[in-house]
Design a protein around this motif. Structure first.
Motif, PDB file in Angstrom:
ATOM      1  N   GLU A  36       0.860  -1.203   0.000  1.00  0.00           N
ATOM      2  CA  GLU A  36       0.000   0.000   0.000  1.00  0.00           C
ATOM      3  C   GLU A  36       0.892   1.247   0.000  1.00  0.00           C
ATOM      4  OE1 GLU A  36      -2.343   0.268   3.518  1.00  0.00           O
ATOM      5  OE2 GLU A  36      -3.344   2.129   2.912  1.00  0.00           O
ATOM      6  N   SER A  37       0.974   1.942  -1.096  1.00  0.00           N
ATOM      7  CA  SER A  37       1.850   3.115  -1.236  1.00  0.00           C
ATOM      8  C   SER A  37       1.303   4.310  -0.453  1.00  0.00           C
ATOM      9  CB  SER A  37       1.999   3.495  -2.706  1.00  0.00           C
ATOM     10  OG  SER A  37       2.548   2.424  -3.445  1.00  0.00           O
ATOM     11  N   SER A  38       2.200   5.185  -0.009  1.00  0.00           N
ATOM     12  CA  SER A  38       1.790   6.370   0.745  1.00  0.00           C
ATOM     13  C   SER A  38       2.924   7.391   0.738  1.00  0.00           C
ATOM     14  CB  SER A  38       1.437   5.977   2.184  1.00  0.00           C
ATOM     15  OG  SER A  38       0.891   7.080   2.896  1.00  0.00           O
ATOM     16  N   SER A  39       2.672   8.539   1.370  1.00  0.00           N
ATOM     17  CA  SER A  39       3.671   9.611   1.421  1.00  0.00           C
ATOM     18  C   SER A  39       3.781  10.170   2.826  1.00  0.00           C
ATOM     19  CB  SER A  39       3.282  10.751   0.475  1.00  0.00           C
ATOM     20  OG  SER A  39       3.289  10.324  -0.856  1.00  0.00           O
ATOM     21  N   LEU A  40       5.002  10.528   3.209  1.00  0.00           N
ATOM     22  CA  LEU A  40       5.270  11.212   4.464  1.00  0.00           C
ATOM     23  C   LEU A  40       5.612  12.673   4.150  1.00  0.00           C
ATOM     24  CD1 LEU A  40       7.689   8.575   6.083  1.00  0.00           C
ATOM     25  CD2 LEU A  40       5.204   8.522   5.885  1.00  0.00           C
ATOM     26  N   ASN A  41       5.179  13.567   5.034  1.00  0.00           N
ATOM     27  CA  ASN A  41       5.373  14.997   4.792  1.00  0.00           C
ATOM     28  C   ASN A  41       6.350  15.613   5.786  1.00  0.00           C
ATOM     29  OD1 ASN A  41       4.251  17.977   5.659  1.00  0.00           O
ATOM     30  ND2 ASN A  41       4.295  17.646   3.450  1.00  0.00           N
TER      31      ASN A  41
ATOM     32  N   GLU B 134      15.484   2.564  -4.379  1.00  0.00           N
ATOM     33  CA  GLU B 134      14.603   1.405  -4.229  1.00  0.00           C
ATOM     34  C   GLU B 134      13.154   1.857  -4.183  1.00  0.00           C
ATOM     35  OE1 GLU B 134      17.898  -1.388  -1.913  1.00  0.00           O
ATOM     36  OE2 GLU B 134      16.059  -0.812  -0.883  1.00  0.00           O
ATOM     37  N   ARG B 135      12.440   1.607  -3.098  1.00  0.00           N
ATOM     38  CA  ARG B 135      11.012   1.935  -3.032  1.00  0.00           C
ATOM     39  C   ARG B 135      10.749   3.354  -2.530  1.00  0.00           C
ATOM     40  NH1 ARG B 135      12.017  -3.006  -1.391  1.00  0.00           N
ATOM     41  NH2 ARG B 135      12.194  -2.442   0.821  1.00  0.00           N
ATOM     42  N   LEU B 136      11.801   4.117  -2.279  1.00  0.00           N
ATOM     43  CA  LEU B 136      11.678   5.459  -1.721  1.00  0.00           C
ATOM     44  C   LEU B 136      11.993   6.533  -2.759  1.00  0.00           C
ATOM     45  CD1 LEU B 136      13.498   4.919   1.700  1.00  0.00           C
ATOM     46  CD2 LEU B 136      11.045   4.834   1.245  1.00  0.00           C
ATOM     47  N   LYS B 137      11.202   7.602  -2.705  1.00  0.00           N
ATOM     48  CA  LYS B 137      11.446   8.758  -3.563  1.00  0.00           C
ATOM     49  C   LYS B 137      11.205  10.015  -2.745  1.00  0.00           C
ATOM     50  CE  LYS B 137       9.772  10.989  -7.806  1.00  0.00           C
ATOM     51  NZ  LYS B 137       8.822  10.846  -8.944  1.00  0.00           N
ATOM     52  N   ALA B 138      12.188  10.918  -2.728  1.00  0.00           N
ATOM     53  CA  ALA B 138      12.070  12.164  -1.979  1.00  0.00           C
ATOM     54  C   ALA B 138      11.959  13.329  -2.953  1.00  0.00           C
ATOM     55  CB  ALA B 138      13.274  12.360  -1.074  1.00  0.00           C
ATOM     56  N   THR B 139      11.047  14.271  -2.626  1.00  0.00           N
ATOM     57  CA  THR B 139      10.856  15.468  -3.442  1.00  0.00           C
ATOM     58  C   THR B 139      10.911  16.693  -2.548  1.00  0.00           C
ATOM     59  OG1 THR B 139       8.455  15.390  -3.224  1.00  0.00           O
ATOM     60  CG2 THR B 139       9.426  14.188  -5.076  1.00  0.00           C
ATOM     61  N   LEU B 140      11.187  17.851  -3.159  1.00  0.00           N
ATOM     62  CA  LEU B 140      11.335  19.093  -2.395  1.00  0.00           C
ATOM     63  C   LEU B 140      10.647  20.245  -3.104  1.00  0.00           C
ATOM     64  CD1 LEU B 140      12.704  20.544   0.040  1.00  0.00           C
ATOM     65  CD2 LEU B 140      14.644  20.992  -1.480  1.00  0.00           C
TER      66      LEU B 140
ATOM     67  N   LYS C 115       8.517  24.908   0.492  1.00  0.00           N
ATOM     68  CA  LYS C 115       8.047  24.897   1.874  1.00  0.00           C
ATOM     69  C   LYS C 115       7.969  23.516   2.498  1.00  0.00           C
ATOM     70  CE  LYS C 115       7.288  29.300   2.507  1.00  0.00           C
ATOM     71  NZ  LYS C 115       8.096  30.043   3.491  1.00  0.00           N
ATOM     72  N   GLU C 116       8.123  22.448   1.683  1.00  0.00           N
ATOM     73  CA  GLU C 116       7.982  21.124   2.229  1.00  0.00           C
ATOM     74  C   GLU C 116       8.668  20.071   1.372  1.00  0.00           C
ATOM     75  OE1 GLU C 116       3.795  20.361   2.515  1.00  0.00           O
ATOM     76  OE2 GLU C 116       3.427  20.857   0.422  1.00  0.00           O
ATOM     77  N   SER C 117       8.821  18.901   1.975  1.00  0.00           N
ATOM     78  CA  SER C 117       9.380  17.760   1.268  1.00  0.00           C
ATOM     79  C   SER C 117       8.478  16.567   1.516  1.00  0.00           C
ATOM     80  CB  SER C 117      10.798  17.465   1.767  1.00  0.00           C
ATOM     81  OG  SER C 117      11.321  16.301   1.155  1.00  0.00           O
ATOM     82  N   PHE C 118       8.434  15.673   0.529  1.00  0.00           N
ATOM     83  CA  PHE C 118       7.674  14.453   0.664  1.00  0.00           C
ATOM     84  C   PHE C 118       8.608  13.262   0.484  1.00  0.00           C
ATOM     85  CE2 PHE C 118       3.383  16.007   0.894  1.00  0.00           C
ATOM     86  CZ  PHE C 118       3.432  17.247   0.257  1.00  0.00           C
ATOM     87  N   LEU C 119       8.335  12.230   1.274  1.00  0.00           N
ATOM     88  CA  LEU C 119       9.010  10.948   1.084  1.00  0.00           C
ATOM     89  C   LEU C 119       7.935   9.958   0.663  1.00  0.00           C
ATOM     90  CD1 LEU C 119      11.706   9.403   1.340  1.00  0.00           C
ATOM     91  CD2 LEU C 119      10.980   8.731   3.637  1.00  0.00           C
ATOM     92  N   HIS C 120       7.984   9.568  -0.617  1.00  0.00           N
ATOM     93  CA  HIS C 120       6.994   8.659  -1.162  1.00  0.00           C
ATOM     94  C   HIS C 120       7.510   7.227  -1.028  1.00  0.00           C
ATOM     95  CE1 HIS C 120       5.092  12.207  -2.999  1.00  0.00           C
ATOM     96  NE2 HIS C 120       6.320  12.562  -3.354  1.00  0.00           N
TER      97      HIS C 120
ATOM     98  N   ALA D 112      10.069   1.560  10.180  1.00  0.00           N
ATOM     99  CA  ALA D 112      11.105   2.342  10.875  1.00  0.00           C
ATOM    100  C   ALA D 112      10.531   3.723  11.158  1.00  0.00           C
ATOM    101  CB  ALA D 112      12.368   2.473  10.027  1.00  0.00           C
ATOM    102  N   THR D 113      11.321   4.548  11.852  1.00  0.00           N
ATOM    103  CA  THR D 113      10.981   5.966  11.985  1.00  0.00           C
ATOM    104  C   THR D 113      11.762   6.732  10.935  1.00  0.00           C
ATOM    105  OG1 THR D 113      10.482   5.841  14.340  1.00  0.00           O
ATOM    106  CG2 THR D 113      11.060   7.997  13.471  1.00  0.00           C
ATOM    107  N   TYR D 114      11.080   7.578  10.185  1.00  0.00           N
ATOM    108  CA  TYR D 114      11.711   8.380   9.140  1.00  0.00           C
ATOM    109  C   TYR D 114      11.827   9.820   9.630  1.00  0.00           C
ATOM    110  CZ  TYR D 114      11.355   4.327   6.183  1.00  0.00           C
ATOM    111  OH  TYR D 114      11.508   3.049   5.670  1.00  0.00           O
ATOM    112  N   LEU D 115      13.050  10.297   9.655  1.00  0.00           N
ATOM    113  CA  LEU D 115      13.357  11.628  10.169  1.00  0.00           C
ATOM    114  C   LEU D 115      13.720  12.577   9.030  1.00  0.00           C
ATOM    115  CD1 LEU D 115      15.697  10.547  13.110  1.00  0.00           C
ATOM    116  CD2 LEU D 115      13.445  11.579  13.380  1.00  0.00           C
ATOM    117  N   CYS D 116      13.234  13.780   9.137  1.00  0.00           N
ATOM    118  CA  CYS D 116      13.565  14.849   8.207  1.00  0.00           C
ATOM    119  C   CYS D 116      14.399  15.877   8.968  1.00  0.00           C
ATOM    120  CB  CYS D 116      12.264  15.467   7.691  1.00  0.00           C
ATOM    121  SG  CYS D 116      12.446  17.030   6.830  1.00  0.00           S
ATOM    122  N   ALA D 117      15.421  16.429   8.322  1.00  0.00           N
ATOM    123  CA  ALA D 117      16.251  17.457   8.954  1.00  0.00           C
ATOM    124  C   ALA D 117      16.564  18.551   7.949  1.00  0.00           C
ATOM    125  CB  ALA D 117      17.547  16.849   9.483  1.00  0.00           C
TER     126      ALA D 117
END
Lengths: 112, 109
Positions: free
Chosen positions: B17-22, B60-66, B69-74, B84-89
């Motif tokens: 099930e695909s999704s995105s983190l903000n 691999e299965r991860l794609k990051a965009t910018l 004002k924000e970034s997404f990790l698809h 896991a826990t995904y951290l943005c910095a």
């Protein structure tokens, strides 16, 4: 190649004591940064060193101090430990203070 | 005040099930945005660096965009090992890194 190493892995101290945590960076990296991570939170910046000079300091009390040695390894010292200092202490190294940081496994500190 | 906010705090997905983190940020000056993965009791593992709006990185299965004002990790067709826990910095012009509180991802088979 070895990654960032930290010692010790775990540590238990009592309030008022002093602690020294150690970090060895990736070979060739000249910058080391220290972070505190409380459970459920993101890492909080404590210090950054580059070429043995302090390049940045976070919002932590003077009980926290650090230094970097000629071989680029680093120590974080915390005096007069408080219960609230219990956390995972992370060290990260980078080629310079402006490059991507790579983290070590951390030192888990518990203050009783 | 410089701030990094991640959402959601926790996410439960079925395998595939695909999704995105903000990751949204309000900072005085941006010198790069970083994504890390952190497993329980371990140090963060570097995933991506993004420097300018419109930039994308894949692994691999991860794609990051910018954006500005924000970034997404698809995450496409996630597997249980992606849990896991995904951290943005965000790196400021002072070279200081500010982290968000992370998104705790659980992928069930």
């Amino acid at each position: 190649d070895a990654g960032v190493t930290q010692s010790p892995t775990h540590l238990i101290k009592t309030r008022g004591q002093h602690v020294t945590l150690r970090c060895s960076p990736i070979s060739g990296h000249k910058s080391v940064s220290w972070y505190q991570q409380v459970l459920g939170q993101g890492p909080q910046f404590i210090f950054q060193y580059y070429e043995k000079e302090e390049r940045g300091r976070g919002n932590f009390p003077d009980r926290f101090s650090a230094r970097q040695f000629p071989n680029y390894s680093s120590e974080l010292n915390v005096n007069a430990l408080l219960l609230g200092d219990s956390a995972l202490y992370l060290c990260a190294s980078s080629l310079s203070n402006r490059e991507t940081q790579y983290f070590g496994p951390g030192t888990r500190l518990l203050v009783l | 005040e410089d701030q990094v906010t991640q959402s959601p705090e926790a996410l439960r997905l079925q395998e595939g099930e695909s999704s995105s983190l903000n990751c949204s940020y309000t900072v005085s000056g941006l010198r790069g945005l970083f994504w890390y993965r952190q497993d329980p009791g371990k140090g963060p593992e570097f995933l991506f660096t993004l420097y300018s709006a419109g930039e994308e990185k894949e692994k691999e299965r991860l794609k990051a965009t910018l954006t500005k004002k924000e970034s997404f990790l698809h995450i496409t067709a996630p597997k249980p090992e992606d849990s896991a826990t995904y951290l943005c910095a965000v790196r400021l012009y002072t070279d200081k890194l500010i982290f968000g509180t992370g998104t705790r991802l659980q992928v069930f088979p």
